[in-house]
Design a protein around this motif. Structure first.
Motif, short mmCIF file in Angstrom:
data_model
loop_
_atom_site.label_atom_id
_atom_site.label_comp_id
_atom_site.label_asym_id
_atom_site.label_seq_id
_atom_site.Cartn_x
_atom_site.Cartn_y
_atom_site.Cartn_z
N ARG A 1 0.88 -1.08 0.13
CA ARG A 1 0.07 -0.12 -0.03
C ARG A 1 0.89 1.35 0.00
NH1 ARG A 1 -3.73 1.38 3.94
NH2 ARG A 1 -2.61 -0.03 5.42
N ARG B 1 -13.49 7.49 -2.15
CA ARG B 1 -12.33 7.06 -2.73
C ARG B 1 -11.19 8.30 -2.32
NH1 ARG B 1 -9.37 3.32 -4.67
NH2 ARG B 1 -7.73 4.12 -6.28
N ARG B 2 -11.61 9.54 -2.56
CA ARG B 2 -11.05 10.57 -2.39
C ARG B 2 -10.43 10.61 -0.90
NH1 ARG B 2 -11.20 16.12 -4.62
NH2 ARG B 2 -10.33 17.25 -3.09
N GLU B 3 -11.29 10.30 0.08
CA GLU B 3 -11.07 10.13 1.43
C GLU B 3 -9.92 9.25 1.70
OE1 GLU B 3 -13.85 9.60 5.10
OE2 GLU B 3 -14.72 10.16 3.88
N THR B 4 -9.75 8.24 1.21
CA THR B 4 -8.99 7.10 1.53
C THR B 4 -7.63 7.69 0.80
OG1 THR B 4 -9.44 6.10 -0.76
CG2 THR B 4 -10.25 5.13 1.59
N ASN B 5 -7.56 8.40 -0.18
CA ASN B 5 -6.38 8.97 -0.81
C ASN B 5 -5.82 9.89 0.24
OD1 ASN B 5 -6.05 7.64 -3.17
ND2 ASN B 5 -7.28 9.30 -4.42
N ILE B 6 -6.74 10.92 0.81
CA ILE B 6 -5.92 11.74 1.87
C ILE B 6 -5.46 11.02 2.89
CG2 ILE B 6 -6.87 13.67 3.41
CD1 ILE B 6 -8.87 14.50 1.39
N GLY C 1 -4.31 8.28 3.13
CA GLY C 1 -3.12 7.36 2.87
C GLY C 1 -2.00 8.31 2.28
N TYR C 2 -2.30 9.52 1.87
CA TYR C 2 -1.36 10.75 1.88
C TYR C 2 -0.76 11.17 3.26
CZ TYR C 2 0.86 15.02 -0.05
OH TYR C 2 1.74 16.05 -0.30
N LYS D 1 1.26 8.35 4.65
CA LYS D 1 2.63 8.30 3.93
C LYS D 1 3.63 9.47 4.41
CE LYS D 1 4.14 6.84 -0.44
NZ LYS D 1 3.59 6.46 -1.87
#
Lengths: 327, 282
Positions: free
Chosen positions: A102, B2-7, B9-10, B13
């Protein structure tokens, strides 16, 4: 018609001889000799002659009652615990980050190289380096504290026993977490990838995968790390010796350092040091035996499981055959 | 969604990279301070112990350092002799012992292997007193032999080499060499050693570093200043004569680290891979 049947078995012995001889001379004999010295009156610089004591266990009794020795055992255990627990936790965390699909961490190679780096540097150098870093009144750590406004006046960190222990534990942690991480990563890479794929398909979260797949699969490796680290921890010598010579007031005196001090300073009590070495040897032997037993047990358990499975299959097959004949 | 998981995830990271960079700095910083301070005067260090820019007192630090008992060049050469000798002994005899365990069918083979596994974890320190007394009696203190020869019996390395041979050696190679008339010893040296080169190289690095860094045994055996190894030389920097010479102490430490840094960064890739290999012990 050239028939020559040669037995090569003798080369097995010939090629193993150097190992065996070196082991007997440089490992086994010194261990036995150490054990013997533990029962004698051998002390004093340059002495080699000895007499057995009338009470053979006198040295062992004295050592076990010696407050410094007891302290050194507690210190060794304390320093080991406060360095090992954060070390394994951080190593696990980094392992998860580095192996997860991931996150796709970039520059992993560089991070690995930097995290492992302290491990190959001479421990003696690191001990002195950290002594200099914590210098008083003006060392780099004090400089940082002052710049960050954490303290107005310089702090003499190393007069406090617990701070000193903490720094030694930190050095151990700092030198070894990279190694632990590399071993764990190789362990994770050794896990059957299908397991991860299956858990992902079943919709397991990252945390679930970690606790139900990664950790159970790493159990043997973690046990191995635990025991080797414990045995390594019992031998801690270079860093505590050169950092503070075991001080302040024995706060960083480890068992190895205690043994060294008994034998090679003061009144050169080789006999007491030998007795202490043997006590340490017994502790290490017990720990190794536990590891040996647990690892073997696990392997045997796996064999038994396989056997059971085979048996079950055979019974199934027999049943099926029986059914077929009865039909 | 989907956007939420992107944020998230960002964010996670970013946190990961912050932690990684922090740890990287933690690894480098002590050595950085050491190298910089090696070029600074004691006075400068007392004013500000951390500086990002080097100063110009390198030469004067050298003079102070070498003017006292510290002799990095002697230490370097002595450590080199001992570490190289011990490494050659360790890799060669571990390889041949592992070969004996794999290729030949002898009666003591299994007991011998069990024995090697059992002594895998005996540390040198527990036999230190007996070892010292033994060496003192045969007048081998201040000799390099007791620091080199024990490397012939390296159980952990035998174990590693055995695993390597199990995975790579095809017994047909040995058999066909025998048909060609090669003696057993010749076959090992000329055919097996080249096959084992990757394993030997990896183990050689670790063996060398281990021997180079070891302090306990050299410290109890070597009393002659001309025989001191690098770690013993380093320990002199902790002595009273250097108490107020901060710059010189940092320089001395730096000199002992430089060779290791060079070796490490040249071979880092292999070393990291080697550590990982050593871990697969199951």
């Amino acid at each position: 018609m050239r028939r020559k049947s040669v037995s090569y078995a003798k080369y097995g012995y010939i090629f193993s001889i150097p190992f065996v001889i070196a082991f007997l001379i440089f490992s086994l004999y010194p261990i036995i000799y150490t054990a013997i010295i533990g029962f004698t009156d051998l002390k004093g610089l340059g002495k080699i002659d000895f007499k057995f004591l009338s009470n053979p266990f006198q040295n062992f009794n004295l050592i076990l009652k010696n407050p410094s020795f007891q302290e050194s055992l507690t210190n060794t255990a304390t320093i080991w615990i406060i360095s090992f627990i954060p070390q394994i936790l951080l190593a696990l965390l980094l392992t998860v980050w580095f192996t997860s699909h991931r996150h796709q961490i970039k520059h992993q190679g560089l991070f690995k190289i930097l995290f492992y780096m302290p491990n190959i540097i001479t421990a003696a150098t690191i001990g002195i380096l950290f002594f200099s870093l914590f210098g008083y009144p003006m060392g780099p750590v004090n400089d940082i504290f002052k710049t960050l406004g954490l303290s107005k006046d310089p702090v003499n960190f190393l007069v406090d026993g617990w701070t000193a222990k903490g720094v030694v534990a930190f050095i151990q942690f700092w030198m070894w977490y990279g190694y632990t991480m590399l071993i764990l990563i190789s362990g994770v890479l050794g896990i059957n990838p299908e397991l991860f794929e299956a858990s992902e398909m079943d919709g397991a979260s990252g945390t679930q995968t970690f606790f139900f797949i990664t950790i159970p699969s790493l159990r043997t490796i973690m046990l191995y790390m635990l025991v080797t680290s414990l045995i390594g921890g019992l031998q801690m010598f270079d860093v505590p010796r050169l950092f503070l010579f075991g001080g302040p007031t024995n706060a960083t005196l480890t068992t190895s350092l205690f043994i060294y001090n008994q034998a090679f300073s003061g009144s050169y009590m080789y006999n007491r040091a030998a007795a202490a070495s043997m006590i340490m040897f017994i502790i290490i032997a017990i720990l190794s035996a536990i590891l040996f037993y647990v690892m073997r047990d696990k392997y045997a358990a796996r064999l038994r499981k396989e056997e059971k499975k085979q048996m079950k299959l055979r019974i199934e097959a027999q049943k099926a055959a029986a059914r077929r004949t009865s039909v | 969604m989907r956007r939420e998981t992107n944020i998230s995830g960002y964010i996670s990271k970013t946190i990961i990279y912050i932690v990684l960079i922090f740890l990287a700095i933690l690894s480098v910083l002590p050595f950085w301070i050491m190298f910089i301070n090696a070029t600074r005067s004691t006075f400068e260090i007392q004013q500000h112990a951390i500086s990002l820019i080097p100063s110009k007192f390198f030469m004067s630090n050298i003079h102070v350092l070498l003017g006292k008992s510290f002799n990095p060049f002697t230490g370097f050469i002595n450590s080199m002799i001992i570490a190289a000798g011990a490494t050659v002994c360790a890799v060669y005899f571990s390889s041949i012992t592992a070969y004996a365990l794999i290729v030949y069918d002898w009666r003591m083979r299994q007991p011998f292997f069990t024995f090697i596994m059992a002594v895998l974890m005996i540390p040198a320190q527990v036999s230190g007193i007996g070892f010292y007394q033994f060496m003192y009696r045969i007048h081998w203190t201040n000799s390099y032999l007791p620091l080199i020869l024990p490397a012939i019996a390296a159980p952990a390395m035998v174990f590693f080499m055995r695993q390597y041979l199990l995975a790579t050696l095809q017994i047909d190679i040995v058999n066909s060499a025998r048909i060609d008339g090669g003696g057993e010893f010749y076959i090992f040296n000329r055919i097996i050693v080249p096959i084992m080169t990757p394993a030997i190289a990896t183990q050689a690095i670790f063996s060398f570093v281990l021997s180079w860094n070891s302090l306990f045994t050299p410290l109890i055996l070597l009393t002659d200043k001309d025989k001191y190894t690098m770690p013993i030389m380093v320990s002199l920097l902790r002595g009273d004569i250097y108490r107020t010479e901060y710059g010189a102490v940092y320089l001395g430490l730096a000199l002992t680290v430089v060779p290791l840094f060079i070796v490490y960064f040249l071979l880092a890739k292999y070393i990291i891979a080697g550590v990982a290999l050593g871990g697969v012990k199951e």
